[in-house]
Design an enzyme around this catalytic site. Structure first.
Site, PDB file in Angstrom:
ATOM      1  CG  HIS A  11      -6.276   0.593   6.595  1.00 52.84           C
ATOM      2  ND1 HIS A  11      -6.482   2.061   6.644  1.00 52.84           N
ATOM      3  CD2 HIS A  11      -6.939   0.077   5.681  1.00 52.84           C
ATOM      4  CE1 HIS A  11      -7.757   2.201   5.908  1.00 52.84           C
ATOM      5  NE2 HIS A  11      -7.942   0.841   5.935  1.00 52.84           N
ATOM      6  CB  THR A 504       6.713  13.682  -5.002  1.00 52.95           C
ATOM      7  OG1 THR A 504       5.549  12.913  -5.195  1.00 52.95           O
ATOM      8  CG2 THR A 504       7.961  13.557  -5.874  1.00 52.95           C
TER       9      THR A 504
END
Ligand SMILES: [Fe+2]
Length: 557
Positions: A11, A504
């Site tokens: 991945h 964030t």
């Protein structure tokens, strides 16, 4: 010499480009394809290449596929499971091997002109190791790699001297600390090899009631490797459905596994240091994204310095494989100085995009101060500046920012991002002010890979960024390296007395981080973000005036 590195096997497909030993571009495919983690890590998807990120790396450097001297592919099919005629056995593992071996032909189709004979296969964990040894600039150094799995192993411990890697220990499958953590992640209703950090956050809510049992199940073998016995998680807590409400039993299970992981990693670090005598440790592999464990290794382990590759997951193997090959071809490989290795746009291109979108925008005299003003007025800001980050963390280039003085900003950001409320958000802090506010972890800490304690008197002042266990995963901002982010923090401190801002990643639930200006506008348009700061421009949400700026005393009242 031009070396293109690729990760394509499991991945987080990604590409990285080195020219004369220096990294000029690195990017994850998910930022282009807008599919989180790029693809499903099944054998059938191994043929898929990071086509868009590869093509962009070459285009960014102005080189054509025919100019590439070597392609470094971060998996070696010769080391992997051999199909022996039946590719369906062992859950189609042989298919993965075949597809990896076919990569040169797939590459020739994806990048016409590229010479298939220039592809070199680099063992997966050697690529992870190189992503840390070369990128850190530490020489000599010890290196620990831990992930779910590579070809047949889940771990490598070694030493790098002058760029040459000596492998001192490996751990073969099925024993895998990464897979143990992935299994637990799935058991708790999260997405495996994606949401492991949610388990780490949940662990803070539990007690280590089952730790002794996990000490029997998971243990270092005293020879640089470890044993992971089969674990029946359901004995400790029932499986959780996705989105299910967790109980103390789930938190206790997460806590026991997290603690045991930390202990075994400390054992491995001690074993390694006893053999190498090195002062410096570097780490990579998905397990090295566990910032709680990293901090324990830093605090309690035998090494003086610990450096973790910011793209510690498989995306980082694109860079590591390229660095390994460049070194093998005689290049001097330069350390990475920043994670901002992805796409960027100049002011004219950003203005053109804003014009096309038909949104009203303005160009304040000082974007850093305009953002500080909005943050101090309790607005949430989407911050899109410079080149995008390589690796899973937003580091002040594709970030959502907020005022850390207000505890409800944690909930507000988690709502914007559609995240679970038990998850913390992290602070960015001016590097020179970090020591007065945080301790218990390395400073500087520019890549958010360690947790720190919050010094007395500060936790109450920045409640939005303090996790339930009293820690914070900080990013220190260096004025030289990140002048614009540093200035924004400085202006925020001038207004509020606090040199810390909530940071964030700029994305909404389940989506990759924003990468290009259109992603930024889509994210801004579809979530209650008050202001978009994109390059030197601001776009304001209609009707948002912002709360009056308040002192800490007024907020507390
Ligand atoms: Fe890996």
């Amino acid at each position: 010499m031009i070396v293109l590195g690729l990760n394509a096997v499991f991945h987080d497909p990604a590409a990285a480009l080195l020219i004369d030993g220096a990294v000029v571009a690195a990017a994850e495919e998910e930022r282009f394809s807008r599919r989180k983690h790029g693809k499903t890590p099944v054998a059938f998807s191994t043929w898929e290449l990071p086509e868009q990120s590869m093509a962009w790396c070459l285009e960014h450097a102005g080189v054509s596929p025919a100019d590439v001297d070597a392609v470094a592919y971060s998996y070696d099919p010769d080391l992997a499971f051999q199909p022996n005629g039946d590719i369906t056995v062992a859950e189609w593992e042989g298919l993965r091997t075949l597809y990896a071996r076919r990569a040169p032909l797939f590459l020739r189709s994806a990048l016409p002109g590229l010479r298939p004979e220039r592809v070199r296969w680099i063992p997966h964990h050697v690529a992870h190791a190189a992503s840390a040894t070369f990128a850190s600039g530490f020489d000599p150094c010890s290196v620990l790699v831990l992930d779910g799995r590579g070809e047949r192993a889940s771990h490598l411990a070694g030493r790098s001297v002058g760029g040459d890697l000596e492998v001192l220990a490996t751990q073969e499958l099925p024993h895998s600390l990464g897979l143990l953590y992935e299994e637990l992640t799935a058991h708790l209703g999260f997405r495996r090899s994606s949401d492991e950090y949610k388990v780490m956050a949940m662990a803070s809510y539990g007690s280590p009631a089952h730790l002794d049992e996990f000490r029997r199940l998971v243990r270092a073998d005293g020879d640089g490797g470890f044993v992971v016995e089969p674990v029946d998680f359901a004995r400790f807590a029932p499986p959780l459905a996705p989105g299910g409400e967790f109980t103390s039993a789930h938190a206790d299970l997460a806590c026991a596994v997290q603690r045991r992981l930390e202990e075994v990693l400390l054992d491995l670090a001690r074993w390694l240091q006893a053999r190498t005598g090195d002062r410096n440790l570097v780490m990579a592999g998905g397990v090295a994204l566990n910032c709680v464990a990293n901090s324990r290794i830093w605090r309690e382990g035998p090494f003086e310095r610990v450096w973790v590759q910011p793209a510690a997951g498989d995306s980082g193997t694109a860079l590591g494989a390229a660095m390994h090959v460049a070194h093998a071809l005689g290049e001097t490989v330069a350390p990475m100085g920043t994670a901002a290795l992805g796409r960027g746009w100049d002011d004219d291109a950003l203005a053109a995009r804003l014009e096309t979108a038909g949104v009203a925008y303005e160009r304040p005299d000082d974007i850093a101060d305009a953002v500080a003003e909005a943050l101090a007025a309790n607005q949430v800001v989407a911050w899109f500046q410079g080149r995008s980050e390589y690796g899973p963390r937003a580091l002040g280039h594709r970030s959502l920012l907020a005022d850390p003085r207000r505890p409800d900003n944690l909930e507000k950001l988690n709502d914007i991002k559609g995240r679970e409320q038990f998850r913390p958000v992290a602070p960015m802090v001016l590097a020179e002010r970090a020591r007065t506010i945080f301790d218990g972890g390395p400073i500087p800490s520019p890549y958010m890979l360690f947790t720190h304690g919050v010094r007395p008197g500060w936790a109450e002042r920045i409640p939005a960024v303090v996790h339930v266990d009293g820690t914070a995963r900080i990013q220190t901002v260096d004025r030289e390296q990140e002048p614009l982010v540093a200035r924004m923090l400085e202006r925020f401190e001038a207004r509020t007395g606090v040199p810390v801002v909530v940071n964030t990643s700029l994305n909404t639930a389940g989506r990759p981080m924003v990468d290009d200006p259109r992603d930024a506008l889509e994210c801004f348009g579809s979530s209650p973000v008050d202001l978009l700061a994109i390059g030197p421009f601001v776009v304001r949400r209609a009707g948002v005036a912002g709360a009056p700026e308040q002192t800490e005393a007024q907020i507390a009242a």
